[in-house]
Design a protein around this motif. Structure first.
Motif, short mmCIF file in Angstrom:
data_model
loop_
_atom_site.label_atom_id
_atom_site.label_comp_id
_atom_site.label_asym_id
_atom_site.label_seq_id
_atom_site.Cartn_x
_atom_site.Cartn_y
_atom_site.Cartn_z
N VAL A 114 0.84 -1.20 0.00
CA VAL A 114 0.00 0.00 0.00
C VAL A 114 0.87 1.25 0.00
CG1 VAL A 114 -1.71 1.33 1.30
CG2 VAL A 114 -1.93 -1.16 1.13
N GLY A 115 1.96 1.21 0.76
CA GLY A 115 2.87 2.36 0.82
C GLY A 115 3.54 2.64 -0.50
N VAL A 116 4.02 1.59 -1.18
CA VAL A 116 4.70 1.78 -2.47
C VAL A 116 3.74 2.33 -3.51
CG1 VAL A 116 5.82 0.58 -4.38
CG2 VAL A 116 6.44 0.02 -2.03
N VAL A 117 2.54 1.75 -3.59
CA VAL A 117 1.56 2.22 -4.57
C VAL A 117 1.12 3.65 -4.25
CG1 VAL A 117 -0.76 1.85 -5.51
CG2 VAL A 117 0.77 -0.09 -5.15
N SER A 118 0.97 3.98 -2.97
CA SER A 118 0.60 5.34 -2.58
C SER A 118 1.65 6.35 -3.03
CB SER A 118 0.41 5.42 -1.06
OG SER A 118 -0.67 4.63 -0.63
N LEU A 119 2.92 5.98 -2.88
CA LEU A 119 4.00 6.88 -3.30
C LEU A 119 3.98 7.08 -4.82
CD1 LEU A 119 6.56 8.48 -2.59
CD2 LEU A 119 7.86 6.35 -2.89
N LEU A 120 3.84 5.99 -5.58
CA LEU A 120 3.81 6.09 -7.03
C LEU A 120 2.57 6.85 -7.51
CD1 LEU A 120 5.01 2.49 -7.99
CD2 LEU A 120 6.33 4.62 -8.05
N ASN A 121 1.45 6.61 -6.87
CA ASN A 121 0.23 7.33 -7.23
C ASN A 121 0.37 8.81 -6.93
OD1 ASN A 121 -2.61 7.18 -8.17
ND2 ASN A 121 -3.02 7.94 -6.11
N GLY A 122 1.05 9.12 -5.83
CA GLY A 122 1.29 10.53 -5.50
C GLY A 122 2.14 11.21 -6.56
N CYS A 123 3.13 10.48 -7.12
CA CYS A 123 3.96 11.03 -8.19
C CYS A 123 3.11 11.35 -9.41
CB CYS A 123 5.06 10.05 -8.56
SG CYS A 123 6.31 9.78 -7.28
N ALA A 124 2.27 10.39 -9.81
CA ALA A 124 1.43 10.59 -11.00
C ALA A 124 0.45 11.73 -10.79
CB ALA A 124 0.67 9.30 -11.32
N SER A 125 -0.19 11.77 -9.62
CA SER A 125 -1.17 12.82 -9.35
C SER A 125 -0.52 14.19 -9.33
CB SER A 125 -1.85 12.53 -8.00
OG SER A 125 -2.77 13.54 -7.67
N THR A 126 0.66 14.28 -8.74
CA THR A 126 1.36 15.57 -8.66
C THR A 126 1.72 16.09 -10.04
OG1 THR A 126 2.28 15.03 -6.48
CG2 THR A 126 3.41 16.72 -7.76
N LEU A 127 2.14 15.21 -10.92
CA LEU A 127 2.58 15.63 -12.24
C LEU A 127 1.43 16.06 -13.15
CD1 LEU A 127 5.40 13.02 -12.98
CD2 LEU A 127 5.68 15.46 -12.56
N ILE A 128 0.24 15.45 -12.97
CA ILE A 128 -0.86 15.79 -13.89
C ILE A 128 -1.82 16.82 -13.32
CG2 ILE A 128 -0.75 13.51 -14.94
CD1 ILE A 128 -3.36 12.82 -13.51
N SER A 129 -1.76 17.08 -12.03
CA SER A 129 -2.74 17.99 -11.42
C SER A 129 -2.71 19.39 -12.02
CB SER A 129 -2.54 18.05 -9.90
OG SER A 129 -3.49 18.89 -9.30
N PRO A 130 -1.53 20.03 -12.19
CA PRO A 130 -1.53 21.37 -12.81
C PRO A 130 -2.08 21.36 -14.23
CG PRO A 130 0.57 20.94 -11.71
CD PRO A 130 -0.18 19.64 -11.76
N ALA A 131 -1.78 20.30 -15.00
CA ALA A 131 -2.30 20.21 -16.37
C ALA A 131 -3.81 20.06 -16.37
CB ALA A 131 -1.65 19.03 -17.09
N PHE A 132 -4.34 19.29 -15.42
CA PHE A 132 -5.79 19.11 -15.33
C PHE A 132 -6.47 20.44 -15.02
CE2 PHE A 132 -9.69 18.15 -12.98
CZ PHE A 132 -10.33 17.31 -13.88
N SER A 133 -5.92 21.19 -14.05
CA SER A 133 -6.49 22.50 -13.70
C SER A 133 -6.44 23.46 -14.88
CB SER A 133 -5.75 23.09 -12.50
OG SER A 133 -5.88 22.25 -11.36
N ALA A 134 -5.30 23.48 -15.59
CA ALA A 134 -5.16 24.37 -16.74
C ALA A 134 -6.09 23.94 -17.87
CB ALA A 134 -3.70 24.37 -17.22
N MET A 135 -6.31 22.64 -18.03
CA MET A 135 -7.20 22.14 -19.07
C MET A 135 -8.64 22.60 -18.80
SD MET A 135 -7.95 18.19 -20.21
CE MET A 135 -8.84 17.88 -18.68
N LEU A 136 -9.07 22.53 -17.55
CA LEU A 136 -10.41 23.00 -17.21
C LEU A 136 -10.58 24.47 -17.56
CD1 LEU A 136 -11.15 21.32 -13.75
CD2 LEU A 136 -12.01 20.65 -16.00
N ALA A 137 -9.54 25.27 -17.30
CA ALA A 137 -9.61 26.70 -17.62
C ALA A 137 -9.74 26.93 -19.12
CB ALA A 137 -8.37 27.41 -17.08
N GLU A 138 -9.15 26.03 -19.92
CA GLU A 138 -9.23 26.17 -21.38
C GLU A 138 -10.62 25.81 -21.92
OE1 GLU A 138 -5.47 25.30 -23.84
OE2 GLU A 138 -5.44 23.83 -22.22
N LEU A 139 -11.39 25.05 -21.16
CA LEU A 139 -12.68 24.56 -21.65
C LEU A 139 -13.81 25.56 -21.45
CD1 LEU A 139 -12.46 20.85 -20.44
CD2 LEU A 139 -12.30 21.70 -22.79
#
Length: 411
Positions: A114-139
């Motif tokens: 659970v700890g390893v997957v949580s860390l990897l998921n945190g990496c993925a979420s951190t990297l895409i979160s700004p793009a997701f927010s910016a994408m919403l603004a473009e829509l």
């Protein structure tokens, strides 16, 4: 009469844009699944280890990557096709959720996994979160941007209400493996939504600047603006001293009240209910009091509300307390974030958002793990009440030393 109805409906204007609504709905389904997994794994880790340090540590691993990767995510959001970038990150999150699901169904799940997957998921979420927010603004067009941001916050907190409630039912009937399976499938809703969206054309020639220079420029803007620096320090203190109540809900429900998944789900849902309620009234409060003045009031209130929540004698009193705490926390963090955003030009907002996320994630990771470790040694209530009082004392000290910081007349 029509003129009186329009202001109430204006907060929903972003829904008039089909692309935004599709992504919003897909994100809501995914958020519900995410909260089901969060509750299931929080209960699992607490019951397996019996230690707040482990529960807080696992929660911290999800946010720890933001300390390093948030600025990178903000810069990358300006360099690639955002829809494709978010889709790729969502596929990674789906695969990680699938790993946990497979481990659970084959009875191979462990706290370390659970700890390893949580860390990897945190990496993925951190990297895409700004793009997701910016994408919403473009829509949406610029006039509907505030509506889009508010509705996205409402989406997250609706998921916080629905997800834990469903998790309580699923955990009681089918167990953690089924909650994890639902979360895995929920990512498909985001991918389907993205496949139905047509993004407006975007000028890519402006992203040729060196990536690391983009990141450095964002930090230089923060250093040059004392108001932004003050708000980021406030974010770190809230994240480290108050926000750990989020990750330690399973410990509070199980250890202090002798309950299990049902009580954990109820408390998390009550926090979400408080946050959604606050989202409906915060705009009116800002108009009436001003942004900085409201932040000053909430910063004083949140420490006291947090202390009272941790002193709750019964589970039902705690449920009321976390409604108030969830509302206070939502208004505090939304206010800090939006104030930082308002201090920078539009082309720097993604990087400002990433720096804010870095401070928030780093403060929360340190706080939830550190306070959880202390709670195992000297008691959960004592540690969390003390941290709440410490936060209140720091706010009172700042108010005495820099009273203009709490006034909208400040420069």
């Amino acid at each position: 009469m029509r003129a009186l109805r329009l202001p109430r409906l204006s907060s929903l204007r972003a829904f008039d844009h089909p692309g935004y609504f599709a992504v919003w709905l897909g994100a809501l389904v995914s958020t519900i699944g995410t909260w089901m997994e969060a509750v299931a794994m929080g209960v699992y880790v607490t019951q397996e280890t019996g230690r707040a340090e482990w529960t807080g540590g696992i929660a911290a691993l999800t946010f720890l990557p933001s300390v390093i990767l948030s600025p990178l995510g903000g810069a990358l959001a300006d360099r690639f096709d955002r829809r494709a970038y978010v889709a790729l990150g969502t596929v990674v999150q789906l695969l990680l959720a699938g790993v946990l699901t497979l481990l659970a169904f084959t009875h191979q799940l462990s706290v370390h996994a659970v700890g390893v997957v949580s860390l990897l998921n945190g990496c993925a979420s951190t990297l895409i979160s700004p793009a997701f927010s910016a994408m919403l603004a473009e829509l949406v067009p610029p006039r509907d941007l505030h509506s889009a941001v508010s509705l996205n916050s409402a989406q997250y907190n609706l998921g916080r209400i629905i997800g834990p409630a469903l998790a309580g039912l699923v955990l009681a009937t089918g167990g953690a493996s089924w909650a994890l399976l639902i979360n895995t499938l929920s990512f498909l809703a985001v991918l389907v939504a993205l496949s139905r969206v047509r993004m407006p054309p975007r000028e890519m020639g402006k992203v040729a600047q060196n990536l690391w220079k983009q990141i450095a420029h964002g930090f230089s803007v923060v250093r040059a603006d004392p108001d932004i620096s003050l708000m980021l320090w406030g974010t770190m203190l809230v994240a480290g001293l108050v926000a750990p109540f989020i990750g330690l809900v399973p410990v509070f429900a199980i250890r202090e009240f002798g309950q299990g998944a049902g009580a954990t789900s109820m408390l998390v849902s009550c926090q979400g209910a408080g946050a959604v309620t606050a989202a409906l009234v915060v705009g009116t409060l800002v108009d009436a009091l001003g942004q900085r003045r409201l932040l000053g009031i909430i910063s004083l209130a949140i420490g006291a509300v947090s202390a009272l929540y941790w002193l709750s004698p019964t589970l039902h009193v705690a449920a009321v307390g976390i409604v108030l705490l969830g509302a206070s926390y939502m208004m505090m963090m939304t206010g800090l974030n939006s104030y930082c955003q308002s201090r920078v030009p539009r082309e720097l907002q993604a990087r400002m958002s990433s720096i804010y996320s870095m401070v928030l994630g780093g403060g929360y990771a340190a706080g939830v793990w550190g306070l959880g470790a202390l709670a195992d040694r000297v008691g959960l209530r004592f540690v969390m009440v003390s941290s709440s009082i410490l936060f209140l004392a720091l706010v009172l000290t700042l108010r005495f030393m820099r009273p203009r910081s709490f006034s909208d007349s400040a420069p």
